[in-house]
Motif scaffolding. Structure first.
Motif, PDB file in Angstrom:
ATOM      1  N   ASP A  54      39.867  45.387  38.270  1.00  0.00           N
ATOM      2  CA  ASP A  54      40.808  46.301  37.083  1.00  0.00           C
ATOM      3  C   ASP A  54      42.001  44.962  37.463  1.00  0.00           C
ATOM      4  OD1 ASP A  54      42.612  47.188  35.667  1.00  0.00           O
ATOM      5  OD2 ASP A  54      41.320  48.824  34.495  1.00  0.00           O
ATOM      6  N   PRO A  55      42.051  43.666  36.257  1.00  0.00           N
ATOM      7  CA  PRO A  55      43.829  43.457  36.521  1.00  0.00           C
ATOM      8  C   PRO A  55      44.501  44.492  36.888  1.00  0.00           C
ATOM      9  CG  PRO A  55      41.806  42.436  35.190  1.00  0.00           C
ATOM     10  CD  PRO A  55      41.479  43.738  34.803  1.00  0.00           C
ATOM     11  N   GLU A  56      44.829  45.411  35.610  1.00  0.00           N
ATOM     12  CA  GLU A  56      45.808  45.825  35.498  1.00  0.00           C
ATOM     13  C   GLU A  56      46.493  46.699  37.493  1.00  0.00           C
ATOM     14  OE1 GLU A  56      47.049  48.998  32.714  1.00  0.00           O
ATOM     15  OE2 GLU A  56      46.313  47.345  31.130  1.00  0.00           O
ATOM     16  N   VAL A  57      45.052  47.155  37.576  1.00  0.00           N
ATOM     17  CA  VAL A  57      45.272  48.376  38.819  1.00  0.00           C
ATOM     18  C   VAL A  57      45.663  46.552  40.402  1.00  0.00           C
ATOM     19  CG1 VAL A  57      44.243  49.006  40.429  1.00  0.00           C
ATOM     20  CG2 VAL A  57      43.665  49.797  38.415  1.00  0.00           C
ATOM     21  N   LYS A  58      44.495  45.825  40.233  1.00  0.00           N
ATOM     22  CA  LYS A  58      45.313  44.646  40.563  1.00  0.00           C
ATOM     23  C   LYS A  58      47.056  44.302  40.590  1.00  0.00           C
ATOM     24  CE  LYS A  58      40.498  42.896  40.916  1.00  0.00           C
ATOM     25  NZ  LYS A  58      40.322  43.246  41.925  1.00  0.00           N
ATOM     26  N   HIS A  59      47.007  43.995  40.050  1.00  0.00           N
ATOM     27  CA  HIS A  59      48.623  43.745  39.516  1.00  0.00           C
ATOM     28  C   HIS A  59      49.369  44.327  40.487  1.00  0.00           C
ATOM     29  CE1 HIS A  59      48.066  40.748  35.891  1.00  0.00           C
ATOM     30  NE2 HIS A  59      47.404  40.189  36.557  1.00  0.00           N
ATOM     31  N   ARG A  60      49.841  45.940  39.960  1.00  0.00           N
ATOM     32  CA  ARG A  60      50.438  47.282  40.642  1.00  0.00           C
ATOM     33  C   ARG A  60      50.420  46.641  41.762  1.00  0.00           C
ATOM     34  NH1 ARG A  60      48.052  50.526  36.972  1.00  0.00           N
ATOM     35  NH2 ARG A  60      46.374  51.685  38.169  1.00  0.00           N
ATOM     36  N   VAL A  61      48.944  46.744  42.703  1.00  0.00           N
ATOM     37  CA  VAL A  61      49.357  46.477  43.919  1.00  0.00           C
ATOM     38  C   VAL A  61      49.581  45.012  44.442  1.00  0.00           C
ATOM     39  CG1 VAL A  61      46.934  47.784  44.360  1.00  0.00           C
ATOM     40  CG2 VAL A  61      46.523  45.767  44.684  1.00  0.00           C
ATOM     41  N   TYR A  62      49.686  44.541  44.121  1.00  0.00           N
ATOM     42  CA  TYR A  62      50.121  42.618  44.181  1.00  0.00           C
ATOM     43  C   TYR A  62      51.464  42.939  44.296  1.00  0.00           C
ATOM     44  CZ  TYR A  62      45.863  40.886  42.682  1.00  0.00           C
ATOM     45  OH  TYR A  62      44.823  40.832  42.740  1.00  0.00           O
ATOM     46  N   ALA A  63      52.402  43.639  43.105  1.00  0.00           N
ATOM     47  CA  ALA A  63      53.612  43.995  42.787  1.00  0.00           C
ATOM     48  C   ALA A  63      54.013  44.811  44.315  1.00  0.00           C
ATOM     49  CB  ALA A  63      53.938  44.622  41.952  1.00  0.00           C
ATOM     50  N   GLU A  64      53.403  45.756  44.599  1.00  0.00           N
ATOM     51  CA  GLU A  64      53.976  46.665  45.424  1.00  0.00           C
ATOM     52  C   GLU A  64      54.100  46.251  47.210  1.00  0.00           C
ATOM     53  OE1 GLU A  64      52.727  51.112  48.286  1.00  0.00           O
ATOM     54  OE2 GLU A  64      51.693  50.081  46.874  1.00  0.00           O
ATOM     55  N   ALA A  65      52.638  45.117  47.188  1.00  0.00           N
ATOM     56  CA  ALA A  65      53.072  44.399  48.543  1.00  0.00           C
ATOM     57  C   ALA A  65      54.088  43.533  48.126  1.00  0.00           C
ATOM     58  CB  ALA A  65      51.905  43.584  48.175  1.00  0.00           C
ATOM     59  N   GLU A  66      54.053  42.979  47.486  1.00  0.00           N
ATOM     60  CA  GLU A  66      55.104  41.775  47.840  1.00  0.00           C
ATOM     61  C   GLU A  66      56.429  42.340  48.022  1.00  0.00           C
ATOM     62  OE1 GLU A  66      55.455  37.629  45.433  1.00  0.00           O
ATOM     63  OE2 GLU A  66      54.461  39.530  43.980  1.00  0.00           O
ATOM     64  N   GLN A  67      57.460  43.633  48.075  1.00  0.00           N
ATOM     65  CA  GLN A  67      58.316  44.735  48.797  1.00  0.00           C
ATOM     66  C   GLN A  67      58.882  43.642  50.141  1.00  0.00           C
ATOM     67  OE1 GLN A  67      59.189  47.376  46.786  1.00  0.00           O
ATOM     68  NE2 GLN A  67      57.365  48.023  45.152  1.00  0.00           N
ATOM     69  N   TRP A  68      56.670  43.976  50.936  1.00  0.00           N
ATOM     70  CA  TRP A  68      57.518  43.876  52.093  1.00  0.00           C
ATOM     71  C   TRP A  68      56.650  42.902  53.060  1.00  0.00           C
ATOM     72  CZ3 TRP A  68      59.826  48.182  53.406  1.00  0.00           C
ATOM     73  CH2 TRP A  68      59.984  49.165  52.225  1.00  0.00           C
ATOM     74  N   ILE A  69      56.126  41.846  52.330  1.00  0.00           N
ATOM     75  CA  ILE A  69      55.285  41.009  53.087  1.00  0.00           C
ATOM     76  C   ILE A  69      56.536  39.780  53.057  1.00  0.00           C
ATOM     77  CG2 ILE A  69      52.735  41.322  52.305  1.00  0.00           C
ATOM     78  CD1 ILE A  69      53.266  39.790  50.479  1.00  0.00           C
ATOM     79  N   SER A  70      55.898  38.812  54.331  1.00  0.00           N
ATOM     80  CA  SER A  70      56.696  37.695  54.608  1.00  0.00           C
ATOM     81  C   SER A  70      56.963  36.640  53.183  1.00  0.00           C
ATOM     82  CB  SER A  70      55.821  36.631  55.655  1.00  0.00           C
ATOM     83  OG  SER A  70      56.168  37.395  56.141  1.00  0.00           O
ATOM     84  N   GLU A  71      57.778  36.194  53.008  1.00  0.00           N
ATOM     85  CA  GLU A  71      58.571  35.335  51.379  1.00  0.00           C
ATOM     86  C   GLU A  71      57.331  34.045  51.411  1.00  0.00           C
ATOM     87  OE1 GLU A  71      62.231  33.785  52.207  1.00  0.00           O
ATOM     88  OE2 GLU A  71      63.165  35.616  51.989  1.00  0.00           O
ATOM     89  N   ASP A  72      56.507  33.711  52.983  1.00  0.00           N
ATOM     90  CA  ASP A  72      55.671  32.600  52.574  1.00  0.00           C
ATOM     91  C   ASP A  72      54.236  32.910  52.827  1.00  0.00           C
ATOM     92  OD1 ASP A  72      55.849  32.918  55.283  1.00  0.00           O
ATOM     93  OD2 ASP A  72      55.861  31.022  55.621  1.00  0.00           O
ATOM     94  N   ALA A  73      54.110  34.890  52.552  1.00  0.00           N
ATOM     95  CA  ALA A  73      52.556  34.748  52.621  1.00  0.00           C
ATOM     96  C   ALA A  73      51.975  34.014  52.321  1.00  0.00           C
ATOM     97  CB  ALA A  73      52.508  36.295  52.644  1.00  0.00           C
ATOM     98  N   LEU A  74      50.484  34.058  51.680  1.00  0.00           N
ATOM     99  CA  LEU A  74      49.167  33.121  51.665  1.00  0.00           C
ATOM    100  C   LEU A  74      48.524  35.778  50.768  1.00  0.00           C
ATOM    101  CD1 LEU A  74      46.852  31.546  50.501  1.00  0.00           C
ATOM    102  CD2 LEU A  74      46.058  32.658  52.210  1.00  0.00           C
ATOM    103  N   ILE A  75      48.607  35.039  49.624  1.00  0.00           N
ATOM    104  CA  ILE A  75      48.223  36.480  48.843  1.00  0.00           C
ATOM    105  C   ILE A  75      46.702  35.637  47.600  1.00  0.00           C
ATOM    106  CG2 ILE A  75      48.718  37.721  47.207  1.00  0.00           C
ATOM    107  CD1 ILE A  75      51.694  37.223  47.310  1.00  0.00           C
ATOM    108  N   ALA A  76      45.260  36.647  48.297  1.00  0.00           N
ATOM    109  CA  ALA A  76      44.564  36.469  48.099  1.00  0.00           C
ATOM    110  C   ALA A  76      43.840  37.735  47.813  1.00  0.00           C
ATOM    111  CB  ALA A  76      43.484  36.485  49.049  1.00  0.00           C
TER     112      ALA A  76
END
Length: 741
Positions: free
Chosen positions: A411-433
């Motif tokens: 579900d795109p909306e669910v996926k967008h929510r988990v991306y937003a949360e993860a980006e708060q913590w991961i490295s600035e140059d992390a690969l997101i897949a």
């Protein structure tokens, strides 16, 4: 300048023992090529001339492996029109080894590394085999996986060493690559040693201890272990061999296992030299046939192109992930976490609750326990892998992750929510897949701030067993992200194919045509049993309706409905499929949603065991109402092959696919396209009559079954100009029949 020999002759001591070192000066690995044959001819002739003063021979290698096998650059050129030369070359290789083993002096193989295919045949032509007990060393005959059989005495000698049954099942028909201990236990290797100094010392000691050595089959009164068809007890069990082979092949038309069986059984009933002739005839038949061309193309040339980075941006530096965040602890997320931890990465497995995350880690524990029970890993290795997986429900645990792989609900909306949360913590140059199987990567990238670092990594279930990962490049994905994704897939020991963004990408899009075609046949009145049998005999690893049940009937229907909305919202016209009405009735009218729900095209027990096809198929879809005499079984098989091939052409036309090797390997490893075809594009190139014959057959199928079989204009143009799909040249320096398969 004269050609350098591939065999070095040394006599380091004055004891008459000759050390022959295999060392092709033009290749990184020794292969059974023309240079080798010329060098071996000269060497054997010299040994025959000097045998009165030579007390023994040790054959070893200067390479990291002993011998890689046959040279596919040469083997793949064999055709019916040059069969005489092929026979001559095959006979030469066999006769040289036969002369070697009948010299009258002891010959020992000192195996300093892997000996597969032709390399093992050289070793079996010696009187004794001593191998280095190296972790990466492997021994066996993988030729069957290339549509071939061992053609330099491998069938003849293994049958006489092990017996017909053990040779067939343990060595020849499965293509096993045996570890040193297993090869010794089976009888292919006589001794194992710990280092190269001991290897050479023991080889020479054995020669001194066995001055009259010869092969068992050259001794008076020799009998094949376990008997031959002339023995009544063996003959009584002989029908089981073809029956077991049919069961193994599931009806698929694979000539190599059949030829191996024939060469083994027939060769066991005659003398060695006649048996070698029989083996050679079956070998040449395979070598000159289309199936071996297809399989060699796929499992060496194409696979090497893919794994060596044929679709990777070459200017980017190599990269490896250290700490990966896997978002979602379900079946896919748990599998991804496992393979990442197994490859040495630190893994944070995050789910909405600690319990769900912990359950994801339990999956890895279960896989590791099975590996431990089979002796594949130690307790220490199990504990180390599990120690690298941290299950959590807290976002702060993602701090420092340089790779994120999302595997949550489609579900795109669910996926967008988990991306937003993860980006708060991961490295600035992390690969997101994202592990999505169908949703466009470009659309999913809208949920992240760094769209150039966002990419699709489509894994296949079960992740720990399936070898492929489909890398999907979105419109904004940068070269650096693509290169990183490629390197990550290789880091976890998977095979990467690269495709451009499209709904369904390549694999999901193409396998959907296969599933739909099988269901459409039901709607035409073809019995379900015939549909399943046709897909099995075409060479697919799972019958089409059975596979549909495994994937669930609801997911493909959901994908269809989403695709329809997307087409219509873009102003296009949606074209339905004959399978739609059958699928809708199965779900809406009969509530049969697949194996996970306990009912689909098949019936299932309470614990999920498949019981048989649902009887209601005949009642509700008129299955079996068509007169069997009016059904072309060839049509049934080819329809399932052709629909996938034609969809692949469209993927090439649209730029979704940019590489023929990616298409071939992706179709075999990802969606189960029959291996004997060499992959979906090679199937078209190798079809009788080439692309012209394929296009002609498309038009026949189109006239009978619908316009979905009408060949695209690009395919027609290639056919009319006499072209084939560009297969490219392999990048490898050495192409052997065993390395990398």
């Amino acid at each position: 300048m004269s050609e350098q020999s591939t065999i070095r002759w040394d006599e380091p001591e004055s004891d008459g023992i000759v050390v022959l070192t295999l060392d092709d000066p033009e290749q990184q690995a020794n292969t059974m090529n023309e240079r080798y044959l010329r060098s071996m001819e000269t060497t054997v002739q010299r040994l025959e001339e000097e045998r009165d003063r030579v007390s023994g021979v040790v054959i070893t290698s200067a390479k990291s492996t002993f011998f890689a096998g046959g040279d596919l650059r040469e083997l793949i050129k064999a055709r019916p029109e040059n069969v005489d030369r092929t026979v001559e070359t095959s006979n030469t290789a066999k006769q040289q080894l036969r002369r070697l083993e009948t010299l009258g002096i002891p010959v020992v193989a000192a195996l300093n590394g892997t000996a597969l295919g032709g390399g093992l045949e050289i070793a079996l032509g010696c009187h004794h085999r001593i191998a280095l007990d190296a972790p990466k060393a492997r021994f066996g005959f993988p030729e069957v996986s290339l549509g071939l059989l061992p053609g330099a005495g491998g069938v003849v000698r293994t049958v006489r060493m092990l017996g017909i049954a053990d040779a067939l099942l343990g060595v020849l028909t499965q293509g096993q690559r045996l570890r040193p201990g297993k090869a010794r236990d089976l009888g292919l290797i006589d001794e194992l040693v710990e280092d190269t100094d001991t290897l050479m010392r023991r080889a020479k000691e054995w020669i001194r201890e066995n001055p009259e050595a010869n092969q068992p089959w050259d001794r008076k009164g020799f009998k094949v272990p376990g008997g031959t068809p002339s023995d009544p007890k063996f003959a009584a069990n002989l029908p089981a061999f073809p029956a077991n082979l049919r069961k193994q092949l599931k009806g698929a038309d694979l000539p190599a296992p059949k030829n191996i069986l024939c060469a083994a059984v027939e060769g066991a009933q005659v003398d060695v030299d006649t048996a070698l002739t029989i083996e050679g005839r079956y070998f040449v038949e395979l070598l000159c046939g289309q199936t071996s061309k297809n399989m060699s193309k796929a499992f060496f040339f194409d696979l090497d192109h893919v794994n060596s980075g044929g679709s990777r941006p070459g200017q980017q530096p190599e990269w490896s992930a250290r700490k990966v965040a896997v978002l979602g602890g379900g079946m896919m997320g748990a599998g991804i976490a496992h393979v990442c931890a197994k490859a040495g990465m630190e893994v944070v497995l995050k789910d909405v609750s600690a319990a769900s995350a912990a359950k994801g880690k339990e999956y890895s524990a279960g896989v590791l326990e099975k590996d431990l029970g089979k002796g594949r890993i130690t307790e220490r290795e199990r504990d180390e892998v599990l120690g690298r997986i941290t299950p959590t429900e807290s976002g702060d645990q993602l701090a420092g992750c340089d790779l994120v792989i999302e595997a949550v609900f489609e579900d795109p909306e669910v996926k967008h929510r988990v991306y937003a949360e993860a980006e708060q913590w991961i490295s600035e140059d992390a690969l997101i897949a994202s592990n999505t199987s169908t949703l466009p990567i470009t659309d999913l990238a809208e949920g992240v701030s760094r769209r150039e670092d966002f990419i699709g990594l489509h894994f296949f279930s079960p992740v720990d067993k399936m070898p492929l990962v489909e890398i999907i490049r979105g419109e904004r994905t940068g070269d650096e992200a693509l290169a990183k994704a490629f390197d990550v897939v290789r880091q976890i020991n998977k095979t990467p194919i690269v495709v451009q963004d499209s709904r369904g990408f390549f694999t999901s899009r193409v396998i959907g045509t296969f599933l739909n075609e099988g269901v459409a046949m039901l709607g035409e009145g073809v019995s379900a049993a015939s549909v399943e049998q046709a897909s099995a005999q075409a060479g697919f690893p799972a019958p089409v309706l059975q596979l549909f049940d495994e994937l669930t009937l609801t997911l493909p229907r959901k994908i269809r409905d989403e695709s329809k909305r997307a087409v219509e919202s873009a102003g296009g016209t949606w074209t339905g499929h004959p399978a739609d009405s059958v699928l809708d009735r199965m779900v809406d009218e009969f509530d049969r949603r697949g194996r996970s729900s306990g009912a689909g095209f098949y019936e299932y027990s309470a614990d999920g065991e498949r019981l048989g096809l649902w009887n209601g198929l005949a009642e509700h879809f008129a299955a079996g109402s068509t007169d069997p005499s009016e059904i072309s079984f060839t049509d049934l098989k080819e329809r399932m092959l052709f629909v996938q091939a034609l969809e692949t052409v469209r993927c090439l036309d649209e730029g979704v696919l940019t590489s023929v090797p990616d298409a071939n390997i992706g179709s075999i490893f990802g969606i189960g396209f029959p291996p004997a075809t060499g992959g979906v594009v090679q199937y078209m190139n190798g079809y009788p009559g080439g692309l012209r014959g394929f296009v002609e057959r498309c038009r026949q199928l189109s006239a009978r079954y619908g316009t979905r079989f009408e060949p695209p204009a690009s395919l027609v143009a290639k056919a009319e100009s006499g072209e084939v799909f560009d297969v490219g040249e392999p990048d490898t320096e050495v192409v052997s029949a065993t390395a990398g398969v």
